[in-house]
Design a protein around this motif. Structure first.
Motif, mmCIF file in Angstrom:
data_model
loop_
_atom_site.group_PDB
_atom_site.id
_atom_site.type_symbol
_atom_site.label_atom_id
_atom_site.label_comp_id
_atom_site.label_asym_id
_atom_site.label_seq_id
_atom_site.Cartn_x
_atom_site.Cartn_y
_atom_site.Cartn_z
ATOM 1 N N LEU A 61 10.151 0.321 9.573
ATOM 2 C CA LEU A 61 10.642 1.223 8.530
ATOM 3 C C LEU A 61 9.972 0.925 7.188
ATOM 4 N N LEU A 62 9.809 -0.346 6.871
ATOM 5 C CA LEU A 62 9.132 -0.719 5.624
ATOM 6 C C LEU A 62 7.692 -0.220 5.624
ATOM 7 N N HIS A 63 6.994 -0.393 6.732
ATOM 8 C CA HIS A 63 5.613 0.098 6.832
ATOM 9 C C HIS A 63 5.564 1.623 6.750
ATOM 10 N N HIS A 64 6.516 2.284 7.383
ATOM 11 C CA HIS A 64 6.579 3.746 7.338
ATOM 12 C C HIS A 64 6.786 4.236 5.897
ATOM 13 N N MET A 65 7.654 3.573 5.178
ATOM 14 C CA MET A 65 7.894 3.965 3.794
ATOM 15 C C MET A 65 6.621 3.810 2.966
ATOM 16 N N GLU A 66 5.886 2.730 3.195
ATOM 17 C CA GLU A 66 4.642 2.529 2.450
ATOM 18 C C GLU A 66 3.612 3.601 2.800
ATOM 19 N N GLU A 67 3.530 3.955 4.072
ATOM 20 C CA GLU A 67 2.612 5.025 4.477
ATOM 21 C C GLU A 67 2.957 6.343 3.797
ATOM 22 N N ARG A 68 4.233 6.621 3.661
ATOM 23 C CA ARG A 68 4.672 7.884 3.073
ATOM 24 C C ARG A 68 4.592 7.889 1.552
ATOM 25 N N ILE A 69 4.964 6.775 0.928
ATOM 26 C CA ILE A 69 5.100 6.742 -0.534
ATOM 27 C C ILE A 69 3.950 6.000 -1.203
ATOM 28 N N GLY A 70 3.539 4.871 -0.652
ATOM 29 C CA GLY A 70 2.386 4.143 -1.160
ATOM 30 C C GLY A 70 2.601 3.338 -2.433
ATOM 31 N N LEU A 71 3.821 2.895 -2.693
ATOM 32 C CA LEU A 71 4.087 2.151 -3.927
ATOM 33 C C LEU A 71 3.374 0.801 -3.976
ATOM 34 N N VAL A 72 3.311 0.104 -2.857
ATOM 35 C CA VAL A 72 2.673 -1.212 -2.837
ATOM 36 C C VAL A 72 1.178 -1.074 -3.120
ATOM 37 N N ALA A 73 0.543 -0.094 -2.494
ATOM 38 C CA ALA A 73 -0.884 0.136 -2.735
ATOM 39 C C ALA A 73 -1.127 0.537 -4.186
ATOM 40 N N ARG A 74 -0.282 1.410 -4.697
ATOM 41 C CA ARG A 74 -0.409 1.842 -6.094
ATOM 42 C C ARG A 74 -0.222 0.659 -7.040
ATOM 43 N N TYR A 75 0.735 -0.190 -6.749
ATOM 44 C CA TYR A 75 0.974 -1.384 -7.551
ATOM 45 C C TYR A 75 -0.270 -2.281 -7.563
ATOM 46 N N GLY A 76 -0.880 -2.467 -6.410
ATOM 47 C CA GLY A 76 -2.092 -3.278 -6.325
ATOM 48 C C GLY A 76 -3.233 -2.696 -7.142
ATOM 49 N N ARG A 77 -3.392 -1.372 -7.073
ATOM 50 C CA ARG A 77 -4.440 -0.711 -7.865
ATOM 51 C C ARG A 77 -4.179 -0.850 -9.360
ATOM 52 N N ILE A 78 -2.941 -0.702 -9.767
ATOM 53 C CA ILE A 78 -2.596 -0.834 -11.187
ATOM 54 C C ILE A 78 -2.895 -2.242 -11.673
ATOM 55 N N ARG A 79 -2.535 -3.246 -10.889
ATOM 56 C CA ARG A 79 -2.822 -4.640 -11.280
ATOM 57 C C ARG A 79 -4.320 -4.878 -11.386
ATOM 58 N N GLN A 80 -5.087 -4.350 -10.434
ATOM 59 C CA GLN A 80 -6.539 -4.524 -10.468
ATOM 60 C C GLN A 80 -7.145 -3.780 -11.652
ATOM 61 N N ASP A 81 -6.696 -2.562 -11.883
ATOM 62 C CA ASP A 81 -7.196 -1.801 -13.027
ATOM 63 C C ASP A 81 -6.866 -2.497 -14.344
ATOM 64 N N ALA A 82 -5.676 -3.046 -14.449
ATOM 65 C CA ALA A 82 -5.285 -3.762 -15.672
ATOM 66 C C ALA A 82 -6.175 -4.988 -15.875
ATOM 67 N N ALA A 83 -6.484 -5.689 -14.803
ATOM 68 C CA ALA A 83 -7.375 -6.851 -14.915
ATOM 69 C C ALA A 83 -8.765 -6.419 -15.372
#
Length: 121
Positions: A61-83
């Motif tokens: 269910l956690l993986h399914h939510m990430e596939e649908r919403i993508g918050l973890v991936a977006r969070y990672g991109r934001i952290r990388q962009d900020a760096a």
């Protein structure tokens, strides 16, 4: 079963509220408190396989939510962009101290760095 612990930790942090209370409890016991499936089963009065099934469904269910919403991936991109923004603003500040540059540019670069620091921590 305990693979990709960091990924699962992020998924849990972002999406734990979609899990049932029992799923949240078992995932917490298994991953955060490091209890074995057998220990959880004994404490909860169910079979080891029952605990494993609940945790497996929770992970799915956690993986399914990430596939649908993508918050973890977006969070990672934001952290990388900020760096990256911090690195670029630091370069502007460094260049401005080696040569005459409008002090307003240096001030703007420092402001950008400050904002980026808020998103990278």
């Amino acid at each position: 079963m305990k693979t990709n612990l960091l990924e699962l930790a992020y998924l849990y942090d972002f999406y734990a509220e979609v899990l049932t209370d029992k799923q949240r409890d078992y995932v917490d016991l298994y991953y955060h408190q490091d209890l074995s499936l057998s220990e959880i089963a004994e404490n909860e009065g169910i079979t080891r396989q029952g605990v494993r099934d609940i945790i497996t469904r929770a992970e799915a269910l956690l993986h399914h939510m990430e596939e649908r919403i993508g918050l973890v991936a977006r969070y990672g991109r934001i952290r990388q962009d900020a760096a990256n923004i911090m690195a670029l603003s630091n370069e502007i500040i460094s260049l401005s101290s080696r040569s005459f540059v409008d002090p307003d540019i240096r001030g703007l670069a420092e402001g950008i760095r400050t904002l980026a620091e808020q998103y990278s921590s």
